[in-house]
Design a protein around this motif. Structure first.
Motif, short mmCIF file in Angstrom:
data_model
loop_
_atom_site.label_atom_id
_atom_site.label_comp_id
_atom_site.label_asym_id
_atom_site.label_seq_id
_atom_site.Cartn_x
_atom_site.Cartn_y
_atom_site.Cartn_z
N TRP A 20 0.72 -1.13 0.14
CA TRP A 20 -0.25 0.25 -0.48
C TRP A 20 0.85 1.17 0.20
O TRP A 20 1.90 1.38 0.90
N ASN A 21 0.52 2.19 -1.01
CA ASN A 21 1.22 3.02 -1.05
C ASN A 21 2.40 3.24 -1.37
O ASN A 21 3.58 3.70 -0.63
N PRO A 22 2.60 2.58 -2.50
CA PRO A 22 4.20 2.03 -2.61
C PRO A 22 4.80 3.38 -3.18
O PRO A 22 4.65 4.42 -3.20
N GLY A 23 6.12 3.08 -3.02
CA GLY A 23 6.99 4.25 -3.26
C GLY A 23 6.91 5.58 -2.45
O GLY A 23 8.18 5.89 -2.37
N SER A 24 6.62 5.44 -0.97
CA SER A 24 6.61 6.88 0.24
C SER A 24 7.63 6.00 0.79
O SER A 24 7.87 4.64 0.85
N GLU A 25 7.46 7.05 1.69
CA GLU A 25 8.14 6.19 2.88
C GLU A 25 7.60 5.84 3.99
O GLU A 25 8.32 5.15 4.55
N PHE A 26 6.65 5.90 4.10
CA PHE A 26 5.47 5.04 4.97
C PHE A 26 4.88 3.88 3.99
O PHE A 26 3.96 3.43 4.61
N SER A 27 5.59 3.26 3.26
CA SER A 27 4.51 1.96 2.78
C SER A 27 4.49 0.93 3.55
O SER A 27 4.98 1.05 4.56
N LEU A 28 3.33 0.50 3.60
CA LEU A 28 3.56 -1.05 4.11
C LEU A 28 2.63 -2.55 3.47
O LEU A 28 2.40 -2.28 1.85
N CYS A 29 3.59 -3.45 3.88
CA CYS A 29 3.18 -4.72 3.40
C CYS A 29 2.25 -5.55 3.23
O CYS A 29 2.15 -5.49 5.35
N ASP A 30 1.90 -6.28 3.08
CA ASP A 30 0.76 -7.50 4.14
C ASP A 30 1.73 -8.89 3.71
O ASP A 30 1.59 -9.63 4.93
N CYS A 31 3.04 -8.51 4.00
CA CYS A 31 3.88 -10.07 4.17
C CYS A 31 3.85 -10.27 5.67
O CYS A 31 3.63 -9.18 6.50
N ALA A 75 10.09 0.20 -4.29
CA ALA A 75 10.04 1.18 -4.14
C ALA A 75 11.30 1.96 -4.69
O ALA A 75 11.82 2.80 -5.93
N ILE A 76 12.25 0.79 -4.77
CA ILE A 76 13.44 0.90 -6.23
C ILE A 76 13.27 1.17 -7.77
O ILE A 76 13.57 2.01 -8.09
N LEU A 77 11.78 0.45 -7.65
CA LEU A 77 11.70 0.15 -8.95
C LEU A 77 10.64 1.40 -9.57
O LEU A 77 11.22 1.65 -11.08
N CYS A 78 9.84 1.83 -8.53
CA CYS A 78 9.29 3.44 -8.35
C CYS A 78 9.66 4.43 -9.46
O CYS A 78 9.80 5.49 -10.12
N LYS A 79 11.24 4.67 -7.85
CA LYS A 79 12.12 6.05 -8.80
C LYS A 79 12.74 5.51 -10.24
O LYS A 79 12.90 6.29 -10.93
N ASN A 80 13.62 4.45 -10.32
CA ASN A 80 13.59 3.96 -11.68
C ASN A 80 12.51 3.98 -12.82
O ASN A 80 13.26 4.49 -13.73
N ARG A 81 11.82 4.02 -12.55
CA ARG A 81 10.96 3.97 -13.62
C ARG A 81 10.21 5.43 -13.79
O ARG A 81 9.23 5.80 -14.47
N GLN A 82 10.45 6.28 -12.68
CA GLN A 82 10.03 8.02 -12.04
C GLN A 82 8.35 7.14 -12.56
O GLN A 82 8.13 8.33 -13.40
N ILE A 83 7.66 6.19 -12.07
CA ILE A 83 6.28 6.38 -11.33
C ILE A 83 5.83 7.11 -10.87
O ILE A 83 4.18 6.83 -10.56
N ALA A 84 6.21 7.58 -9.90
CA ALA A 84 5.85 7.46 -8.81
C ALA A 84 6.10 8.91 -8.19
O ALA A 84 6.72 9.26 -8.83
N ARG A 85 5.17 9.20 -7.56
CA ARG A 85 6.20 10.98 -6.71
C ARG A 85 7.18 10.88 -6.01
O ARG A 85 7.59 10.09 -5.56
N PRO A 86 8.02 11.46 -6.52
CA PRO A 86 9.35 11.37 -5.53
C PRO A 86 8.53 11.74 -4.06
O PRO A 86 8.07 12.35 -3.24
N LEU A 87 9.68 11.33 -3.41
CA LEU A 87 9.75 11.01 -1.37
C LEU A 87 9.56 12.65 -1.07
O LEU A 87 9.85 13.55 -1.84
N LEU A 88 8.46 12.58 -0.15
CA LEU A 88 8.62 13.55 0.74
C LEU A 88 9.45 14.39 1.14
O LEU A 88 9.71 15.46 1.17
N ALA A 89 10.88 13.59 1.53
CA ALA A 89 11.52 13.80 2.58
C ALA A 89 12.54 14.36 1.28
O ALA A 89 12.91 15.38 0.96
N ALA A 90 12.75 13.34 0.01
CA ALA A 90 13.42 14.14 -1.21
C ALA A 90 12.84 15.50 -1.55
O ALA A 90 13.42 16.98 -2.08
N GLN A 91 11.46 16.07 -1.81
CA GLN A 91 10.74 17.20 -1.98
C GLN A 91 11.22 18.55 -1.10
O GLN A 91 11.33 19.48 -1.39
#
Length: 696
Positions: free
Chosen positions: A585-596, A612-628
């Motif tokens: 849930w909420n992929p690519g963000s600082e506070f993502s959650l997984c159900d594993c 998170a790595i894939l979102c960054k490489n493909r630039q398909i998610a918002r930049p991390l809030l910390a980065a902004q």
């Protein structure tokens, strides 16, 4: 012409000699430019000045002579107190130490060859027999004197009285040039090295049997073609003696914990880089670093990252702080421990300087690239002055604490996710202005029905939430890569220390010190040794060597399912069971959650990191809030350059890349993928100086 010949300096001129400080962890006489002194008791001897702090490095370097390996023992030692001499000589000493090659000065070669005749006669020096050393005495006259100068206590005068390893006839008496020593131990150092001793002791602390150690050693020696140094002659008796030391070692040197700690400090001076006993005016403070830890810090800390890891007073008598470095596989290695009776940050100015000086004494060029701190109240200027590097804020334990508490205190998964999103907005200043209090009040009102979590949040985090918000505004935030390694170390440390069978010992500081420097230290030694050599792979803890970041790199991209039109969820197919799919849930963000299972325990899992790595490489998610937040800070610094040269250098270094990043952000914004910073995060330039006082 005779008048142009260089004159030998007299002893009165020694303070005019240059102080020599060769680079490297160890150095020998070959690395020093010697001068001969004229007249006096030392007439004709070689002399040199070095920093007193590097005397041990010189002794170790001299012991590693390839042609005549030796082990220099202290033959005699004298000390004076400051102020005890009214008019000190120029070579007057505070400390005087005579080092002599362990193959001398007595000569028992004839005694050994005469079937015991003359075995009761005393040597000419009048020292008497040396128990356990008689068999190695071969008349070597190599010796030198070290004087800690009375007038300049930070300097040591080395007087090399006899540099050659020869007997009284002037012939080689041990080493490769002594024909009588060929094929015997006399070709090599008199005793095993400290490195081998550390290796064997670590194995013993981990429970490896004597037979297994000897078998392993035999395989190593055979692997490099037979014996070629003293260490290769390791015997069962050597290991048995060390086994006895391990078996008889105890954390409790005295019933009184404070006295026991003092005794440990006295016995392990070379491992203590700072000690301050508790008094009415001072807190207890102890800094510990072994030789192996220092080597790891020198190796991986140079041009690398260092990190703080703090463990509070919940169970232990004193708080524990670990300094970590990261190896080539991005695993955390503890390279120093600081134990204090108060908050570590309060007394950081006392111990950080001695540690930095100790490292630069070994390698003046040593310098880390970044320092990760886990407490925004740290005096960052002290760190920057000591290490001359950038400082980043690490929010790993905040994230971990919030997620674990939400999972434990809130049963509704949807509510967990929404509360976590709101907490993320608060921390990264995207829902509040200059004051975080209003956003916190809103959060507590919206989720007022979550009483258990709110009680915890009000008690634990409300007093310091504004400090964290301001910290994130002031410093760049560490990436997710080191967080996985820090978490792995944290779990391993707590598992080792907080075993219930040790519950009655948690209140003793001597037990904590003993546990860290023996068994726990040995675990990390074995990890590195196993990786480097391949031995004992079955004994190492794979979970510590393959943290979540490392595991994420081995998940194929095709196992990640991302819907670019709906970035609320992502899915990762299990590598072992393709019918099993994990939802992030909420992929690519600082506070993502997984159900594993691992993430549901509050840990940072490999699925979250992979996405998170894939979102960054493909630039398909918002930049991390910390980065902004960080980019906004950097933009303002570039418009209004700071006075601090280190900050200015960093800002200029990133200027070109930042322009490219801005273009990328514009593209993302045009595509609707960029979450814009609200107006309160982009105030007028004059106000920015208040919100972003300094970038490190």
């Amino acid at each position: 012409m005779k008048g142009h010949e260089a004159k030998m300096p007299r002893m009165e001129d020694i303070l005019n000699l240059p102080v020599q400080d060769p680079p490297g962890a160890e150095f020998s006489a070959a690395h020093i430019k010697w001068v001969k002194v004229e007249g006096g008791r030392q007439g004709g001897d070689d002399i040199a000045l070095i920093p007193f702090a590097r005397v041990d490095d010189f002794v170790k370097g001299e012991s590693s002579n390839a042609e005549c390996p030796a082990s220099f023992r202290i033959e005699s030692r004298r000390k004076r107190s400051q102020g005890s001499v009214t008019k000190p000589r120029v070579d007057g000493y505070l400390e005087y130490t005579l080092y002599w090659c362990s193959y001398g000065p007595e000569d028992y070669r004839d005694c050994e060859s005469s079937n015991g005749e003359g075995s009761n006669s005393k040597p000419a020096t009048g020292k008497g027999s040396r128990p356990g050393r008689r068999h190695m005495m071969r008349g070597c006259l190599c010796h030198f004197t070290v004087k800690r100068l009375y007038t300049r206590p930070l300097l040591a005068l080395i007087i090399y009285n006899q540099r050659k390893h020869v007997d009284k006839m002037g012939a080689p008496c041990h080493g490769i040039h002594d024909l009588d020593a060929v094929g015997t131990r006399a070709m090599y150092a008199p005793r095993i090295s400290e490195e081998l001793r550390q290796k064997v002791m670590s194995m013993l602390y981990l429970g490896i049997s004597l037979d297994a150690i000897i078998q392993h050693h035999t395989e190593v020696v055979q692997g490099h073609g037979g014996p070629h140094n003293r260490d290769d002659f390791l015997t069962r008796n050597d290991v048995r003696n060390m086994e006895r030391i391990v078996r008889n070692s105890s954390y409790k040197l005295d019933e009184n914990d404070n006295i026991s700690v003092k005794m440990w400090v006295q016995r392990h001076q070379k491992h203590v880089f700072f000690f301050q006993d508790r008094s009415d005016a001072e807190n207890f403070l102890l800094g510990v670093q072994t030789d192996w830890q220092m080597q790891q810090m020198l190796q991986y800390g140079h041009n690398g990252s260092l990190a703080f890891h703090s463990l509070g007073l919940k169970r232990l008598k004193h708080s524990l702080c670990t300094l970590l470095v990261f190896d080539s596989s991005k695993n955390a290695i503890p390279v120093a421990w600081i134990i204090a009776s108060s908050c570590i940050g309060r007394d950081i100015h006392k111990w950080i300087g001695p540690l930095a000086e100790k490292l630069r004494t070994k390698d003046p060029r040593w310098r880390p690239s970044a320092f990760l701190v886990d407490d925004p109240s740290f005096d960052i200027s002290i760190l920057r002055d000591a290490f001359q590097c950038r400082v980043l804020l690490c929010v790993w334990h905040v994230r971990r604490a919030w997620i674990r508490s939400l999972l434990k205190k809130c049963c509704n998964i949807e509510v967990q996710r929404e509360m976590l999103k709101h907490l993320c907005w608060i921390l990264y200043s995207t829902r509040n202005g200059p004051n975080a209090v209003d956003a916190v009040e809103e959060f507590m009102q919206v989720y007022i029905d979550q009483c258990t979590f709110m009680d915890y949040f009000r008690r634990r985090w409300l007093p310091c939430i504004e400090l964290w918000v301001n910290g994130i505004r002031s410093f760049p935030v560490a990436s997710i890569e080191p967080l996985a390694a820090i978490e792995s170390y944290h779990i391993r440390l707590k598992t080792k220390l907080f075993n219930e069978r040790h519950a009655n010992l948690w209140a003793r500081t001597d037990w904590l010190i003993h546990n860290l420097t023996t068994e726990f230290h040995s675990l990390y030694w074995l990890d590195q040794y196993s990786v480097e050599t391949g031995y004992f792979a079955n004994m190492r803890d794979d979970s510590s060597l393959t943290n979540a970041w490392y595991q994420a790199l081995h998940i194929p991209d095709i196992n990640v399912l991302l819907n670019e039109h709906n970035l609320q969820l992502a899915k990762v197919i299990s590598q072992t069971d393709r019918s099993l799919v994990y939802t992030i849930w909420n992929p690519g963000s600082e506070f993502s959650l997984c159900d594993c299972h691992w993430a549901r325990l509050g840990n940072l899992c490999k699925h979250v990191i992979k996405v998170a790595i894939l979102c960054k490489n493909r630039q398909i998610a918002r930049p991390l809030l910390a980065a902004q937040v960080y980019r906004q800070t950097l933009l303002n610094l570039l418009q209004n350059p700071p006075d601090d040269p280190l900050v200015l250098e960093h800002a200029i270094f990133h200027a070109t890349r930042l322009q490219q990043d801005i273009k990328g952000l514009e593209d993302l914004s045009n595509n609707g993928l960029l979450q814009p910073l609200p107006p309160e995060m982009n105030p007028p330039l004059g106000d920015n100086l208040l919100f972003f006082p300094r970038l490190n």
